[in-house]
Motif scaffolding. Structure first.
Motif, PDB file in Angstrom:
ATOM      1  N   VAL A  15       0.836  -1.204   0.000  1.00 43.35           N
ATOM      2  CA  VAL A  15       0.000   0.000   0.000  1.00 43.35           C
ATOM      3  C   VAL A  15       0.867   1.250   0.000  1.00 43.35           C
ATOM      4  CG1 VAL A  15      -1.699   1.315   1.349  1.00 43.35           C
ATOM      5  CG2 VAL A  15      -1.957  -1.151   1.091  1.00 43.35           C
ATOM      6  N   ARG A  16       1.902   1.274   0.810  1.00 38.29           N
ATOM      7  CA  ARG A  16       2.799   2.436   0.834  1.00 38.29           C
ATOM      8  C   ARG A  16       3.460   2.641  -0.525  1.00 38.29           C
ATOM      9  NH1 ARG A  16       5.415   1.609   6.852  1.00 38.29           N
ATOM     10  NH2 ARG A  16       3.763   2.724   7.958  1.00 38.29           N
ATOM     11  N   SER A  17       3.845   1.555  -1.171  1.00 41.27           N
ATOM     12  CA  SER A  17       4.478   1.645  -2.486  1.00 41.27           C
ATOM     13  C   SER A  17       3.505   2.235  -3.512  1.00 41.27           C
ATOM     14  CB  SER A  17       4.945   0.253  -2.922  1.00 41.27           C
ATOM     15  OG  SER A  17       5.458   0.286  -4.225  1.00 41.27           O
ATOM     16  N   VAL A  18       2.270   1.759  -3.508  1.00 41.81           N
ATOM     17  CA  VAL A  18       1.262   2.274  -4.432  1.00 41.81           C
ATOM     18  C   VAL A  18       0.985   3.745  -4.139  1.00 41.81           C
ATOM     19  CG1 VAL A  18      -1.183   2.125  -5.092  1.00 41.81           C
ATOM     20  CG2 VAL A  18       0.197   0.039  -4.906  1.00 41.81           C
ATOM     21  N   ALA A  19       0.881   4.090  -2.866  1.00 38.69           N
ATOM     22  CA  ALA A  19       0.613   5.481  -2.484  1.00 38.69           C
ATOM     23  C   ALA A  19       1.719   6.407  -3.003  1.00 38.69           C
ATOM     24  CB  ALA A  19       0.473   5.601  -0.969  1.00 38.69           C
ATOM     25  N   ARG A  20       2.982   6.014  -2.835  1.00 35.74           N
ATOM     26  CA  ARG A  20       4.101   6.828  -3.336  1.00 35.74           C
ATOM     27  C   ARG A  20       4.028   6.965  -4.856  1.00 35.74           C
ATOM     28  NH1 ARG A  20       7.017   4.107   0.591  1.00 35.74           N
ATOM     29  NH2 ARG A  20       7.651   2.514  -0.891  1.00 35.74           N
ATOM     30  N   ARG A  21       3.814   5.839  -5.521  1.00 28.33           N
ATOM     31  CA  ARG A  21       3.788   5.830  -6.986  1.00 28.33           C
ATOM     32  C   ARG A  21       2.646   6.687  -7.536  1.00 28.33           C
ATOM     33  NH1 ARG A  21       3.861   0.592  -7.624  1.00 28.33           N
ATOM     34  NH2 ARG A  21       1.620   0.319  -7.844  1.00 28.33           N
ATOM     35  N   GLU A  22       1.505   6.683  -6.853  1.00 25.45           N
ATOM     36  CA  GLU A  22       0.331   7.401  -7.347  1.00 25.45           C
ATOM     37  C   GLU A  22       0.174   8.792  -6.732  1.00 25.45           C
ATOM     38  OE1 GLU A  22      -3.123   4.887  -7.027  1.00 25.45           O
ATOM     39  OE2 GLU A  22      -2.263   3.386  -8.370  1.00 25.45           O
ATOM     40  N   ARG A  27      -3.761   6.865   4.001  1.00 28.16           N
ATOM     41  CA  ARG A  27      -5.133   7.176   4.415  1.00 28.16           C
ATOM     42  C   ARG A  27      -6.069   7.214   3.207  1.00 28.16           C
ATOM     43  NH1 ARG A  27      -7.326  12.542   7.623  1.00 28.16           N
ATOM     44  NH2 ARG A  27      -9.495  12.192   7.113  1.00 28.16           N
ATOM     45  N   GLY A  28      -5.629   7.860   2.133  1.00 25.99           N
ATOM     46  CA  GLY A  28      -6.454   7.949   0.933  1.00 25.99           C
ATOM     47  C   GLY A  28      -6.785   6.590   0.351  1.00 25.99           C
ATOM     48  N   VAL A  30      -6.774   3.708   1.988  1.00 19.92           N
ATOM     49  CA  VAL A  30      -7.644   2.991   2.930  1.00 19.92           C
ATOM     50  C   VAL A  30      -9.083   3.480   2.767  1.00 19.92           C
ATOM     51  CG1 VAL A  30      -8.191   2.654   5.374  1.00 19.92           C
ATOM     52  CG2 VAL A  30      -5.829   2.418   4.575  1.00 19.92           C
ATOM     53  N   GLU A  31      -9.268   4.805   2.687  1.00 19.80           N
ATOM     54  CA  GLU A  31     -10.615   5.351   2.498  1.00 19.80           C
ATOM     55  C   GLU A  31     -11.233   4.845   1.196  1.00 19.80           C
ATOM     56  OE1 GLU A  31     -10.548   9.605   2.728  1.00 19.80           O
ATOM     57  OE2 GLU A  31      -9.903   9.589   4.825  1.00 19.80           O
ATOM     58  N   GLU A  32     -10.445   4.869   0.125  1.00 23.10           N
ATOM     59  CA  GLU A  32     -10.947   4.397  -1.165  1.00 23.10           C
ATOM     60  C   GLU A  32     -11.346   2.921  -1.092  1.00 23.10           C
ATOM     61  OE1 GLU A  32      -9.314   3.533  -5.676  1.00 23.10           O
ATOM     62  OE2 GLU A  32      -8.218   4.949  -4.418  1.00 23.10           O
ATOM     63  N   GLY A  33     -10.505   2.122  -0.478  1.00 27.62           N
ATOM     64  CA  GLY A  33     -10.800   0.699  -0.365  1.00 27.62           C
ATOM     65  C   GLY A  33     -12.052   0.431   0.453  1.00 27.62           C
ATOM     66  N   LEU A  34     -12.205   1.148   1.544  1.00 23.03           N
ATOM     67  CA  LEU A  34     -13.396   0.961   2.377  1.00 23.03           C
ATOM     68  C   LEU A  34     -14.653   1.422   1.647  1.00 23.03           C
ATOM     69  CD1 LEU A  34     -11.987   2.044   5.853  1.00 23.03           C
ATOM     70  CD2 LEU A  34     -12.590  -0.274   5.110  1.00 23.03           C
ATOM     71  N   GLN A  35     -14.563   2.552   0.929  1.00 26.65           N
ATOM     72  CA  GLN A  35     -15.718   3.025   0.167  1.00 26.65           C
ATOM     73  C   GLN A  35     -16.123   2.006  -0.904  1.00 26.65           C
ATOM     74  OE1 GLN A  35     -17.750   5.475   0.642  1.00 26.65           O
ATOM     75  NE2 GLN A  35     -16.617   6.537   2.247  1.00 26.65           N
ATOM     76  N   ARG A  36     -15.132   1.474  -1.605  1.00 23.19           N
ATOM     77  CA  ARG A  36     -15.427   0.473  -2.644  1.00 23.19           C
ATOM     78  C   ARG A  36     -16.046  -0.786  -2.045  1.00 23.19           C
ATOM     79  NH1 ARG A  36     -11.232   0.372  -7.553  1.00 23.19           N
ATOM     80  NH2 ARG A  36     -11.097   2.608  -7.914  1.00 23.19           N
ATOM     81  N   SER A  37     -15.535  -1.197  -0.901  1.00 20.36           N
ATOM     82  CA  SER A  37     -16.063  -2.383  -0.234  1.00 20.36           C
ATOM     83  C   SER A  37     -17.515  -2.178   0.182  1.00 20.36           C
ATOM     84  CB  SER A  37     -15.198  -2.716   0.983  1.00 20.36           C
ATOM     85  OG  SER A  37     -15.696  -3.832   1.661  1.00 20.36           O
ATOM     86  N   LEU A  38     -17.813  -1.013   0.746  1.00 13.46           N
ATOM     87  CA  LEU A  38     -19.186  -0.719   1.152  1.00 13.46           C
ATOM     88  C   LEU A  38     -20.117  -0.639  -0.047  1.00 13.46           C
ATOM     89  CD1 LEU A  38     -18.559   1.947   3.932  1.00 13.46           C
ATOM     90  CD2 LEU A  38     -19.322  -0.421   4.242  1.00 13.46           C
ATOM     91  N   GLU A  39     -19.672   0.002  -1.127  1.00  8.19           N
ATOM     92  CA  GLU A  39     -20.488   0.111  -2.331  1.00  8.19           C
ATOM     93  C   GLU A  39     -20.768  -1.263  -2.931  1.00  8.19           C
ATOM     94  OE1 GLU A  39     -22.904   1.332  -5.170  1.00  8.19           O
ATOM     95  OE2 GLU A  39     -22.167   2.600  -3.536  1.00  8.19           O
ATOM     96  N   ALA A  40     -19.770  -2.122  -2.947  1.00  9.21           N
ATOM     97  CA  ALA A  40     -19.959  -3.475  -3.483  1.00  9.21           C
ATOM     98  C   ALA A  40     -21.005  -4.226  -2.672  1.00  9.21           C
ATOM     99  CB  ALA A  40     -18.635  -4.231  -3.481  1.00  9.21           C
ATOM    100  N   ARG A  41     -20.994  -4.033  -1.378  1.00  7.75           N
ATOM    101  CA  ARG A  41     -21.977  -4.706  -0.536  1.00  7.75           C
ATOM    102  C   ARG A  41     -23.379  -4.136  -0.754  1.00  7.75           C
ATOM    103  NH1 ARG A  41     -17.311  -5.688   1.871  1.00  7.75           N
ATOM    104  NH2 ARG A  41     -17.093  -7.420   3.308  1.00  7.75           N
TER     105      ARG A  41
END
Length: 81
Positions: A15-22, A27-28, A30-41
């Protein structure tokens, strides 16, 4: 709100590697992942299974109140055994 979560070391490194690259933050992501998870449900389609019936009235008297294991064993019993 602040909270603490425990993540496996290898996941945190990814996650840290992706965050640096992007150019974002842990935090961003994690928020995105949680939002996507909730939307999928929320959008998950609940499927109604339509089991066919054949005009019966349920279990025969012999199996009324019997445990599932007894019913199962009878269903899978070899005829003539």
């Amino acid at each position: 709100m602040k909270t603490t979560i425990e993540l496996p070391d290898d996941l945190l490194q990814q996650v840290r590697s992706v965050a640096r690259r992007e150019g974002t933050t842990l935090r961003g992501l994690v928020e995105e992942g949680l939002q996507r998870s909730l939307e999928a449900r929320r959008s998950r389609v609940r499927r109604h299974l339509d089991f066919p019936t054949y005009g019966g009235t349920g279990l025969t008297a012999e199996f009324q109140g019997a445990p599932w294991s007894r019913v199962r064993d009878e269903v899978y019993r070899e005829h003539g055994a």
